[in-house]
Structures are given as structure tokens and as C-alpha cells.
Design a protein around this motif. Structure first.
Motif, PDB file in Angstrom:
ATOM      1  N   PHE A  11      46.582  29.916  42.407  1.00  0.00           N
ATOM      2  CA  PHE A  11      45.235  30.445  42.212  1.00  0.00           C
ATOM      3  C   PHE A  11      44.357  30.193  43.428  1.00  0.00           C
ATOM      4  CE2 PHE A  11      40.791  29.835  40.964  1.00  0.00           C
ATOM      5  CZ  PHE A  11      40.512  31.096  40.481  1.00  0.00           C
ATOM      6  N   PHE A  12      44.286  28.942  43.849  1.00  0.00           N
ATOM      7  CA  PHE A  12      43.377  28.601  44.941  1.00  0.00           C
ATOM      8  C   PHE A  12      43.898  29.077  46.292  1.00  0.00           C
ATOM      9  CE2 PHE A  12      41.856  25.552  41.746  1.00  0.00           C
ATOM     10  CZ  PHE A  12      40.532  25.947  41.731  1.00  0.00           C
ATOM     11  N   GLY A  13      45.189  29.274  46.413  1.00  0.00           N
ATOM     12  CA  GLY A  13      45.739  29.824  47.644  1.00  0.00           C
ATOM     13  C   GLY A  13      45.290  31.257  47.861  1.00  0.00           C
ATOM     14  N   GLN A  14      45.032  31.983  46.790  1.00  0.00           N
ATOM     15  CA  GLN A  14      44.600  33.375  46.880  1.00  0.00           C
ATOM     16  C   GLN A  14      43.087  33.509  46.894  1.00  0.00           C
ATOM     17  OE1 GLN A  14      46.444  35.307  43.577  1.00  0.00           O
ATOM     18  NE2 GLN A  14      48.504  34.998  44.360  1.00  0.00           N
ATOM     19  N   PHE A  15      42.386  32.444  46.538  1.00  0.00           N
ATOM     20  CA  PHE A  15      40.928  32.486  46.430  1.00  0.00           C
ATOM     21  C   PHE A  15      40.313  32.109  47.763  1.00  0.00           C
ATOM     22  CE2 PHE A  15      36.875  30.351  45.291  1.00  0.00           C
ATOM     23  CZ  PHE A  15      36.227  31.459  44.787  1.00  0.00           C
ATOM     24  N   GLN A  16      39.759  33.080  48.448  1.00  0.00           N
ATOM     25  CA  GLN A  16      39.080  32.818  49.707  1.00  0.00           C
ATOM     26  C   GLN A  16      37.674  33.411  49.616  1.00  0.00           C
ATOM     27  OE1 GLN A  16      41.543  34.361  52.809  1.00  0.00           O
ATOM     28  NE2 GLN A  16      43.095  32.800  52.504  1.00  0.00           N
ATOM     29  N   PRO A  17      36.720  32.597  49.202  1.00  0.00           N
ATOM     30  CA  PRO A  17      35.372  33.125  49.001  1.00  0.00           C
ATOM     31  C   PRO A  17      34.719  33.548  50.314  1.00  0.00           C
ATOM     32  CG  PRO A  17      35.393  30.747  48.807  1.00  0.00           C
ATOM     33  CD  PRO A  17      36.826  31.182  48.952  1.00  0.00           C
ATOM     34  N   ASP A  18      33.880  34.547  50.223  1.00  0.00           N
ATOM     35  CA  ASP A  18      33.143  34.978  51.407  1.00  0.00           C
ATOM     36  C   ASP A  18      31.956  34.036  51.637  1.00  0.00           C
ATOM     37  OD1 ASP A  18      31.242  35.676  49.526  1.00  0.00           O
ATOM     38  OD2 ASP A  18      31.573  37.820  49.682  1.00  0.00           O
ATOM     39  N   PHE A  19      31.252  34.258  52.725  1.00  0.00           N
ATOM     40  CA  PHE A  19      30.150  33.383  53.104  1.00  0.00           C
ATOM     41  C   PHE A  19      29.063  33.328  52.035  1.00  0.00           C
ATOM     42  CE2 PHE A  19      25.984  32.799  55.130  1.00  0.00           C
ATOM     43  CZ  PHE A  19      26.167  31.517  55.629  1.00  0.00           C
ATOM     44  N   LEU A  20      28.713  34.475  51.471  1.00  0.00           N
ATOM     45  CA  LEU A  20      27.652  34.532  50.462  1.00  0.00           C
ATOM     46  C   LEU A  20      28.040  33.748  49.220  1.00  0.00           C
ATOM     47  CD1 LEU A  20      24.873  35.583  49.760  1.00  0.00           C
ATOM     48  CD2 LEU A  20      25.928  37.670  48.929  1.00  0.00           C
ATOM     49  N   THR A  21      29.297  33.866  48.798  1.00  0.00           N
ATOM     50  CA  THR A  21      29.766  33.117  47.633  1.00  0.00           C
ATOM     51  C   THR A  21      29.712  31.620  47.910  1.00  0.00           C
ATOM     52  OG1 THR A  21      31.220  34.940  47.033  1.00  0.00           O
ATOM     53  CG2 THR A  21      31.670  32.820  46.015  1.00  0.00           C
ATOM     54  N   MET A  22      30.144  31.209  49.087  1.00  0.00           N
ATOM     55  CA  MET A  22      30.115  29.790  49.444  1.00  0.00           C
ATOM     56  C   MET A  22      28.682  29.265  49.472  1.00  0.00           C
ATOM     57  SD  MET A  22      33.060  28.459  49.752  1.00  0.00           S
ATOM     58  CE  MET A  22      32.718  26.986  50.671  1.00  0.00           C
ATOM     59  N   ARG A  23      27.784  30.071  50.037  1.00  0.00           N
ATOM     60  CA  ARG A  23      26.378  29.654  50.107  1.00  0.00           C
ATOM     61  C   ARG A  23      25.796  29.493  48.703  1.00  0.00           C
ATOM     62  NH1 ARG A  23      21.788  31.452  54.195  1.00  0.00           N
ATOM     63  NH2 ARG A  23      20.023  30.781  52.978  1.00  0.00           N
ATOM     64  N   THR A  24      26.134  30.402  47.804  1.00  0.00           N
ATOM     65  CA  THR A  24      25.660  30.327  46.428  1.00  0.00           C
ATOM     66  C   THR A  24      26.223  29.088  45.736  1.00  0.00           C
ATOM     67  OG1 THR A  24      25.503  32.715  46.319  1.00  0.00           O
ATOM     68  CG2 THR A  24      25.562  31.556  44.227  1.00  0.00           C
ATOM     69  N   MET A  25      27.498  28.808  45.955  1.00  0.00           N
ATOM     70  CA  MET A  25      28.118  27.633  45.337  1.00  0.00           C
ATOM     71  C   MET A  25      27.466  26.350  45.835  1.00  0.00           C
ATOM     72  SD  MET A  25      32.137  28.889  45.336  1.00  0.00           S
ATOM     73  CE  MET A  25      32.696  27.280  45.723  1.00  0.00           C
ATOM     74  N   ILE A  26      27.237  26.266  47.142  1.00  0.00           N
ATOM     75  CA  ILE A  26      26.610  25.075  47.719  1.00  0.00           C
ATOM     76  C   ILE A  26      25.193  24.922  47.195  1.00  0.00           C
ATOM     77  CG2 ILE A  26      25.729  24.106  49.884  1.00  0.00           C
ATOM     78  CD1 ILE A  26      28.316  25.227  51.184  1.00  0.00           C
TER      79      ILE A  26
END
Length: 90
Positions: A11-26
Motif C-alpha cells: 500500500f505505502f509503496g504505491q502511495f506517493q502524495p503530491d506536495f499539496l496533500t503533504m502540506r495538508t497532512m502536515i
């Protein structure tokens, strides 16, 4: 490897969030809650750190009181009351 670990790697090997997703998560992890109490990250960290220190002191006083009842008869309760007042009036 266990089934769960294999599934997690796939699952996590295929999950590569984009910058916007990472910013939202942070933002959700570190900024949303402090903002909800009108503090920035470091103000909230300092407040929570002092609060944790007070809890530690109250726990120590309660532990000593549990062993020797004549000591710290009101200390833990007084500390908890002060912390409650600080939380409610910030």
C-alpha cells in the motif's frame, strides 16, 4: 513476513502524495489544533510543556501522599485546580 506487513508495504509503496496533500497532512498534524486555541505551534508547545510539567509535579505529590498521608495533603488538588483555571481562561 506477516500478511499485515506485506499489505502495508504494498500500500505505502504505491502511495506517493503530491506536495499539496503533504502540506495538508502536515497542517492537520501540527497547525490546526494550535490555531483552534489561537496559538501558533511554538506557543502551544510551550503551554503544553508547562502543563505536562505541572501534571508531573501533581502526580509526584499524589504518590508521596499515598505513601505518607500527612505530606502534600492538598498539593495535587491545588495544582489540578490551577491547571483547570489556566485551561478554561486562556
Amino acid at each position: 513476513m506477516g500478511t499485515f506487513l506485506t499489505a502495508a508495504i504494498l500500500f505505502f509503496g504505491q502511495f506517493q502524495p503530491d506536495f499539496l496533500t503533504m502540506r495538508t497532512m502536515i497542517s492537520k498534524m501540527f497547525l490546526d489544533h494550535p490555531a483552534s486555541v489561537e496559538e501558533d505551534y511554538f506557543e502551544h508547545m510551550a503551554f503544553a510543556g508547562r502543563f505536562a510539567g505541572s501534571l508531573f509535579l501533581a502526580a509526584g505529590a499524589a504518590l508521596v501522599h499515598a505513601i505518607i498521608p500527612c505530606l502534600f495533603e492538598k498539593t495535587a488538588g491545588n495544582l489540578i485546580r490551577k491547571m483547570y483555571y489556566r485551561i478554561e481562561n486562556r
